[in-house]
Design a protein around this motif. Structure first.
Motif, mmCIF file in Angstrom:
data_model
loop_
_atom_site.group_PDB
_atom_site.id
_atom_site.type_symbol
_atom_site.label_atom_id
_atom_site.label_comp_id
_atom_site.label_asym_id
_atom_site.label_seq_id
_atom_site.Cartn_x
_atom_site.Cartn_y
_atom_site.Cartn_z
ATOM 1 N N ARG A 226 0.844 -1.201 0.000
ATOM 2 C CA ARG A 226 0.000 0.000 0.000
ATOM 3 C C ARG A 226 0.870 1.239 0.000
ATOM 4 O O ARG A 226 1.759 1.381 0.846
ATOM 5 C CB ARG A 226 -0.886 0.015 1.245
ATOM 6 C CG ARG A 226 -1.917 -1.100 1.320
ATOM 7 C CD ARG A 226 -3.162 -0.832 0.492
ATOM 8 N NE ARG A 226 -3.738 0.476 0.731
ATOM 9 C CZ ARG A 226 -4.590 0.769 1.710
ATOM 10 N NH1 ARG A 226 -4.972 -0.154 2.571
ATOM 11 N NH2 ARG A 226 -5.059 1.984 1.829
ATOM 12 N N PRO A 227 0.649 2.174 -0.930
ATOM 13 C CA PRO A 227 1.397 3.430 -0.947
ATOM 14 C C PRO A 227 0.822 4.419 0.062
ATOM 15 O O PRO A 227 -0.359 4.390 0.378
ATOM 16 C CB PRO A 227 1.195 3.928 -2.371
ATOM 17 C CG PRO A 227 -0.148 3.400 -2.756
ATOM 18 C CD PRO A 227 -0.282 2.072 -2.052
ATOM 19 N N LEU A 228 1.692 5.281 0.540
ATOM 20 C CA LEU A 228 1.272 6.378 1.412
ATOM 21 C C LEU A 228 2.070 7.604 1.011
ATOM 22 O O LEU A 228 3.304 7.557 0.957
ATOM 23 C CB LEU A 228 1.525 6.033 2.884
ATOM 24 C CG LEU A 228 1.072 7.062 3.921
ATOM 25 C CD1 LEU A 228 -0.447 7.215 3.910
ATOM 26 C CD2 LEU A 228 1.549 6.662 5.308
ATOM 27 N N GLY A 229 1.365 8.695 0.722
ATOM 28 C CA GLY A 229 2.029 9.950 0.401
ATOM 29 C C GLY A 229 2.013 10.284 -1.068
ATOM 30 O O GLY A 229 1.374 9.616 -1.879
ATOM 31 N N GLY A 230 2.755 11.351 -1.392
ATOM 32 C CA GLY A 230 2.780 11.827 -2.768
ATOM 33 C C GLY A 230 1.373 12.159 -3.218
ATOM 34 O O GLY A 230 0.575 12.701 -2.471
ATOM 35 N N ARG B 115 -3.308 9.519 1.630
ATOM 36 C CA ARG B 115 -2.817 10.411 2.680
ATOM 37 C C ARG B 115 -2.913 9.767 4.058
ATOM 38 O O ARG B 115 -2.373 10.287 5.019
ATOM 39 C CB ARG B 115 -3.591 11.726 2.674
ATOM 40 C CG ARG B 115 -3.613 12.444 1.339
ATOM 41 C CD ARG B 115 -2.264 12.800 0.841
ATOM 42 N NE ARG B 115 -1.770 13.973 1.517
ATOM 43 C CZ ARG B 115 -0.636 14.575 1.227
ATOM 44 N NH1 ARG B 115 0.124 14.116 0.265
ATOM 45 N NH2 ARG B 115 -0.234 15.614 1.892
ATOM 46 N N HIS B 116 -3.632 8.636 4.165
ATOM 47 C CA HIS B 116 -3.720 7.919 5.436
ATOM 48 C C HIS B 116 -3.827 6.417 5.162
ATOM 49 O O HIS B 116 -4.207 5.996 4.071
ATOM 50 C CB HIS B 116 -4.903 8.400 6.288
ATOM 51 C CG HIS B 116 -6.230 8.021 5.733
ATOM 52 N ND1 HIS B 116 -6.843 8.703 4.714
ATOM 53 C CD2 HIS B 116 -7.049 6.992 6.029
ATOM 54 C CE1 HIS B 116 -7.993 8.137 4.426
ATOM 55 N NE2 HIS B 116 -8.149 7.083 5.203
ATOM 56 N N LEU B 117 -3.453 5.633 6.161
ATOM 57 C CA LEU B 117 -3.454 4.181 6.028
ATOM 58 C C LEU B 117 -3.744 3.574 7.388
ATOM 59 O O LEU B 117 -3.121 3.945 8.384
ATOM 60 C CB LEU B 117 -2.076 3.706 5.534
ATOM 61 C CG LEU B 117 -1.806 2.201 5.538
ATOM 62 C CD1 LEU B 117 -2.680 1.502 4.501
ATOM 63 C CD2 LEU B 117 -0.331 1.941 5.263
ATOM 64 N N LEU B 118 -4.692 2.653 7.437
ATOM 65 C CA LEU B 118 -4.985 1.903 8.654
ATOM 66 C C LEU B 118 -4.324 0.540 8.559
ATOM 67 O O LEU B 118 -4.504 -0.171 7.571
ATOM 68 C CB LEU B 118 -6.494 1.718 8.843
ATOM 69 C CG LEU B 118 -6.892 0.733 9.942
ATOM 70 C CD1 LEU B 118 -6.487 1.250 11.312
ATOM 71 C CD2 LEU B 118 -8.366 0.427 9.885
ATOM 72 N N VAL B 119 -3.560 0.178 9.592
ATOM 73 C CA VAL B 119 -3.028 -1.176 9.712
ATOM 74 C C VAL B 119 -3.670 -1.773 10.959
ATOM 75 O O VAL B 119 -3.382 -1.347 12.084
ATOM 76 C CB VAL B 119 -1.494 -1.190 9.827
ATOM 77 C CG1 VAL B 119 -0.987 -2.624 9.998
ATOM 78 C CG2 VAL B 119 -0.858 -0.538 8.607
ATOM 79 N N PRO B 120 -4.582 -2.740 10.776
ATOM 80 C CA PRO B 120 -5.262 -3.335 11.927
ATOM 81 C C PRO B 120 -4.293 -4.077 12.848
ATOM 82 O O PRO B 120 -3.262 -4.591 12.398
ATOM 83 C CB PRO B 120 -6.256 -4.313 11.287
ATOM 84 C CG PRO B 120 -6.444 -3.824 9.891
ATOM 85 C CD PRO B 120 -5.110 -3.250 9.510
ATOM 86 N N GLY B 121 -4.634 -4.134 14.116
ATOM 87 C CA GLY B 121 -3.848 -4.915 15.056
ATOM 88 C C GLY B 121 -3.728 -6.357 14.590
ATOM 89 O O GLY B 121 -4.671 -6.911 14.027
ATOM 90 N N GLY B 122 -2.561 -6.949 14.787
ATOM 91 C CA GLY B 122 -2.326 -8.333 14.393
ATOM 92 C C GLY B 122 -1.795 -8.506 12.986
ATOM 93 O O GLY B 122 -1.436 -9.615 12.600
ATOM 94 N N TRP B 123 -1.737 -7.440 12.193
ATOM 95 C CA TRP B 123 -1.186 -7.511 10.837
ATOM 96 C C TRP B 123 0.312 -7.233 10.888
ATOM 97 O O TRP B 123 0.766 -6.346 11.614
ATOM 98 C CB TRP B 123 -1.836 -6.479 9.931
ATOM 99 C CG TRP B 123 -3.231 -6.771 9.513
ATOM 100 C CD1 TRP B 123 -4.232 -7.301 10.272
ATOM 101 C CD2 TRP B 123 -3.790 -6.513 8.233
ATOM 102 N NE1 TRP B 123 -5.383 -7.388 9.543
ATOM 103 C CE2 TRP B 123 -5.144 -6.912 8.281
ATOM 104 C CE3 TRP B 123 -3.293 -5.982 7.060
ATOM 105 C CZ2 TRP B 123 -5.993 -6.797 7.187
ATOM 106 C CZ3 TRP B 123 -4.135 -5.863 5.969
ATOM 107 C CH2 TRP B 123 -5.473 -6.278 6.037
ATOM 108 N N TRP B 124 1.089 -7.972 10.100
ATOM 109 C CA TRP B 124 2.510 -7.655 9.926
ATOM 110 C C TRP B 124 2.626 -6.463 8.996
ATOM 111 O O TRP B 124 1.852 -6.341 8.031
ATOM 112 C CB TRP B 124 3.252 -8.837 9.303
ATOM 113 C CG TRP B 124 3.319 -10.050 10.173
ATOM 114 C CD1 TRP B 124 2.574 -11.191 10.045
ATOM 115 C CD2 TRP B 124 4.169 -10.253 11.309
ATOM 116 N NE1 TRP B 124 2.925 -12.085 11.029
ATOM 117 C CE2 TRP B 124 3.905 -11.539 11.821
ATOM 118 C CE3 TRP B 124 5.136 -9.477 11.945
ATOM 119 C CZ2 TRP B 124 4.553 -12.067 12.921
ATOM 120 C CZ3 TRP B 124 5.788 -10.000 13.051
ATOM 121 C CH2 TRP B 124 5.501 -11.273 13.525
#
Length: 153
Positions: free
Chosen positions: A88-92, A96-105
Motif C-alpha cells: 500500500r502506498p502512502l504519500g505523494g 494520505r492515510h493508512l490503517l493497519v489493523p492490530g495483528g497484521w505484519w
C-alpha cells in the motif's frame, strides 16, 4: 538535507524498526486490555530517510493509523493474519492515510527516488513494547518469505 532538519527540529531519535521517531502524545486515560492497562491512544512522528529506506517487519496488537505529513512516497508491505499480502502506498499524490489493523505484519520502504517521508502514527489502544513483535522468517507463510526477507532486519 530536509530530513536532517526534521530530525533536529522535531527532536527525533533512532527507532528500533529503522528510521527516526518521537512520541508526541500519550492519552491520560487508561484502558484495561488482555495485556494489562494501556493508554487509550498514543501518537508518534516517524521519519524514514534514504539513508535507512527500510523499516523492519513487525506487528502490534493495536490498530495503527498512519497519516502522511510531508516528503516522498513510502510503501507499506502488509501481511494479514490469513496470509494475504499487499503493498500500500502512502504519500505523494497517492493515499494520505493508512490503517493497519492490530495483528497484521507491516514493514515500510522508501522506493527508489524517494528521499524521505514524515508520517504521524496514532495507536489505539496506546502503544506498549509488550504488544510489539518483530517478525522471524518462520513467522511468515512460505510463499511470501522471499519477498519479505529484506524486511526481517
Amino acid at each position: 538535507m530536509r530530513a536532517q532538519e526534521l530530525i533536529e527540529s522535531l527532536g527525533l531519535e533512532p527507532h528500533p524498526e529503522g528510521g527516526y521517531f518521537r512520541r508526541i502524545y500519550t492519552s491520560p486515560h487508561g484502558l484495561a486490555t488482555e495485556s494489562g492497562e494501556r493508554p487509550t491512544a498514543t501518537s508518534i512522528y516517524y521519519l524514514m530517510t534514504d539513508a535507512q529506506p527500510c523499516g523492519r517487519l513487525h506487528r502490534n496488537r493495536s490498530d495503527i493509523l498512519h497519516f502522511f505529513l510531508e516528503g516522498d512516497l513510502v510503501e507499506y508491505q502488509l501481511l494479514d493474519p490469513d496470509g494475504g499480502r499487499s503493498v500500500r502506498p502512502l504519500g505523494g499524490a497517492e493515499e494520505r492515510h493508512l490503517l493497519v489493523p492490530g495483528g497484521w505484519w507491516k514493514a515500510s520502504l522508501l522506493p527508489e527516488g524517494s528521499r524521505y517521508a514524515l508520517v504521524a502514527e496514532v495507536v489505539t489502544p496506546g502503544f506498549d513494547f509488550a504488544d510489539h513483535e518483530f517478525a522471524r522468517e518462520q513467522d511468515l507463510p512460505l510463499d511470501h518469505r522471499p519477498a519479505l526477507r529484506p524486511f526481517l532486519g
